[in-house]
Design a protein around this motif. Sequence first.
Motif, PDB file in Angstrom:
ATOM      1  N   ALA A  78       0.850  -1.183   0.000  1.00  0.00           N
ATOM      2  CA  ALA A  78       0.000   0.000   0.000  1.00  0.00           C
ATOM      3  C   ALA A  78       0.886   1.234   0.000  1.00  0.00           C
ATOM      4  N   VAL A  79       0.367   2.319  -0.556  1.00  0.00           N
ATOM      5  CA  VAL A  79       1.114   3.573  -0.581  1.00  0.00           C
ATOM      6  C   VAL A  79       0.151   4.732  -0.346  1.00  0.00           C
ATOM      7  N   VAL A  80       0.591   5.721   0.426  1.00  0.00           N
ATOM      8  CA  VAL A  80      -0.166   6.946   0.638  1.00  0.00           C
ATOM      9  C   VAL A  80       0.543   8.041  -0.150  1.00  0.00           C
ATOM     10  N   GLU A  81      -0.180   8.635  -1.093  1.00  0.00           N
ATOM     11  CA  GLU A  81       0.406   9.643  -1.973  1.00  0.00           C
ATOM     12  C   GLU A  81       0.636  10.971  -1.262  1.00  0.00           C
ATOM     13  N   MET A  82       1.511  11.753  -1.873  1.00  0.00           N
ATOM     14  CA  MET A  82       1.789  13.108  -1.412  1.00  0.00           C
ATOM     15  C   MET A  82       0.587  13.994  -1.742  1.00  0.00           C
ATOM     16  N   VAL A  83       0.308  14.964  -0.894  1.00  0.00           N
ATOM     17  CA  VAL A  83      -0.768  15.932  -1.144  1.00  0.00           C
ATOM     18  C   VAL A  83      -0.126  17.305  -1.257  1.00  0.00           C
ATOM     19  N   GLY A  84      -0.372  17.968  -2.391  1.00  0.00           N
ATOM     20  CA  GLY A  84       0.158  19.318  -2.591  1.00  0.00           C
ATOM     21  C   GLY A  84       1.627  19.351  -2.984  1.00  0.00           C
ATOM     22  N   THR A  85       2.259  18.214  -3.167  1.00  0.00           N
ATOM     23  CA  THR A  85       3.674  18.127  -3.515  1.00  0.00           C
ATOM     24  C   THR A  85       3.794  17.522  -4.915  1.00  0.00           C
ATOM     25  N   ILE A  86       4.561  18.164  -5.771  1.00  0.00           N
ATOM     26  CA  ILE A  86       4.707  17.708  -7.151  1.00  0.00           C
ATOM     27  C   ILE A  86       5.556  16.437  -7.206  1.00  0.00           C
ATOM     28  N   HIS A  87       5.085  15.477  -8.001  1.00  0.00           N
ATOM     29  CA  HIS A  87       5.753  14.178  -8.142  1.00  0.00           C
ATOM     30  C   HIS A  87       5.259  13.509  -9.420  1.00  0.00           C
ATOM     31  N   HIS A  88       5.841  12.378  -9.745  1.00  0.00           N
ATOM     32  CA  HIS A  88       5.303  11.541 -10.821  1.00  0.00           C
ATOM     33  C   HIS A  88       5.643  10.084 -10.540  1.00  0.00           C
ATOM     34  N   GLY A  89       4.947   9.178 -11.253  1.00  0.00           N
ATOM     35  CA  GLY A  89       5.187   7.754 -11.101  1.00  0.00           C
ATOM     36  C   GLY A  89       5.643   7.160 -12.410  1.00  0.00           C
ATOM     37  N   GLU A  90       6.478   6.145 -12.312  1.00  0.00           N
ATOM     38  CA  GLU A  90       6.935   5.476 -13.531  1.00  0.00           C
ATOM     39  C   GLU A  90       7.131   3.989 -13.292  1.00  0.00           C
ATOM     40  N   ASN A  91       6.919   3.241 -14.355  1.00  0.00           N
ATOM     41  CA  ASN A  91       7.095   1.796 -14.323  1.00  0.00           C
ATOM     42  C   ASN A  91       8.448   1.497 -14.955  1.00  0.00           C
ATOM     43  N   ARG A  92       9.425   1.193 -14.139  1.00  0.00           N
ATOM     44  CA  ARG A  92      10.768   0.871 -14.629  1.00  0.00           C
ATOM     45  C   ARG A  92      10.940  -0.623 -14.865  1.00  0.00           C
ATOM     46  N   GLY A  93       9.884  -1.380 -14.632  1.00  0.00           N
ATOM     47  CA  GLY A  93       9.948  -2.834 -14.762  1.00  0.00           C
ATOM     48  C   GLY A  93       9.639  -3.311 -16.168  1.00  0.00           C
ATOM     49  N   THR A  94       9.495  -4.634 -16.276  1.00  0.00           N
ATOM     50  CA  THR A  94       9.254  -5.257 -17.580  1.00  0.00           C
ATOM     51  C   THR A  94       7.807  -5.722 -17.756  1.00  0.00           C
ATOM     52  N   LYS A  95       6.995  -5.633 -16.690  1.00  0.00           N
ATOM     53  CA  LYS A  95       5.577  -5.988 -16.836  1.00  0.00           C
ATOM     54  C   LYS A  95       4.709  -4.822 -16.379  1.00  0.00           C
ATOM     55  N   ASP A  96       3.472  -4.814 -16.850  1.00  0.00           N
ATOM     56  CA  ASP A  96       2.551  -3.738 -16.503  1.00  0.00           C
ATOM     57  C   ASP A  96       2.350  -3.656 -14.989  1.00  0.00           C
ATOM     58  N   CYS A  97       2.193  -2.432 -14.496  1.00  0.00           N
ATOM     59  CA  CYS A  97       1.807  -2.208 -13.103  1.00  0.00           C
ATOM     60  C   CYS A  97       0.295  -2.005 -13.081  1.00  0.00           C
ATOM     61  N   ILE A  98      -0.338  -2.575 -12.096  1.00  0.00           N
ATOM     62  CA  ILE A  98      -1.760  -2.325 -11.878  1.00  0.00           C
ATOM     63  C   ILE A  98      -1.887  -1.776 -10.464  1.00  0.00           C
ATOM     64  N   LEU A  99      -2.464  -0.577 -10.379  1.00  0.00           N
ATOM     65  CA  LEU A  99      -2.556   0.155  -9.123  1.00  0.00           C
ATOM     66  C   LEU A  99      -3.997   0.593  -8.901  1.00  0.00           C
ATOM     67  N   TYR A 100      -4.536   0.280  -7.726  1.00  0.00           N
ATOM     68  CA  TYR A 100      -5.858   0.760  -7.345  1.00  0.00           C
ATOM     69  C   TYR A 100      -5.659   1.909  -6.367  1.00  0.00           C
ATOM     70  N   MET A 101      -6.227   3.086  -6.704  1.00  0.00           N
ATOM     71  CA  MET A 101      -6.096   4.260  -5.843  1.00  0.00           C
ATOM     72  C   MET A 101      -7.471   4.684  -5.341  1.00  0.00           C
ATOM     73  N   PHE A 102      -7.497   5.191  -4.107  1.00  0.00           N
ATOM     74  CA  PHE A 102      -8.729   5.624  -3.458  1.00  0.00           C
ATOM     75  C   PHE A 102      -8.537   7.070  -3.010  1.00  0.00           C
ATOM     76  N   TYR A 103      -9.396   7.950  -3.505  1.00  0.00           N
ATOM     77  CA  TYR A 103      -9.294   9.386  -3.245  1.00  0.00           C
ATOM     78  C   TYR A 103     -10.366   9.805  -2.255  1.00  0.00           C
TER      79      TYR A 103
END
Length: 160
Positions: free
Chosen positions: A118-143
Amino acid sequence: MNWVMAATLICGACIMTSCKEKQVQQAQENNAEVQVADSAKKVVSTELIRTSQSWDGVELPDYFKGRPELVAVKYIFPAGQKLGWHHHVAMNYGVLVQGELTIIGLDGKTKVVHEGEAVVEMVGTIHHGENRGTKDCILYMFYLSQKDLPLAVQHPEITK
């Protein structure tokens, strides 16, 4: 109908009823065994995360005042792809169900989220996500948002 035929029909009916009762009894016993087996299985709950901080250690903001709007989103990050720079207005958290996702803050802080985490995202802070792996990432996010608020504010001017 003569009495032999009537007796035969009655005996046949009794035998069929007896067989049917036996089948019902067996079915009930089998069902009871299934119910016993099913009742032995228990619901398992595993708390994945409990925190009041985002992944970079910053305290989360207070809730908005007013009516909340809860949003759930499934993201699929193809291997080698990344999101643009952005920030979130509302608190959000999620669970990575496949792959490995790297989140990078504008300040250079990095968090690698592994499958099942599980991960809790930053709020109000600029960032980005990237998949550096070889298979697709599947992420479920709850806002934990409010009506008409964007889930993310994009920053296309950042080319870092």
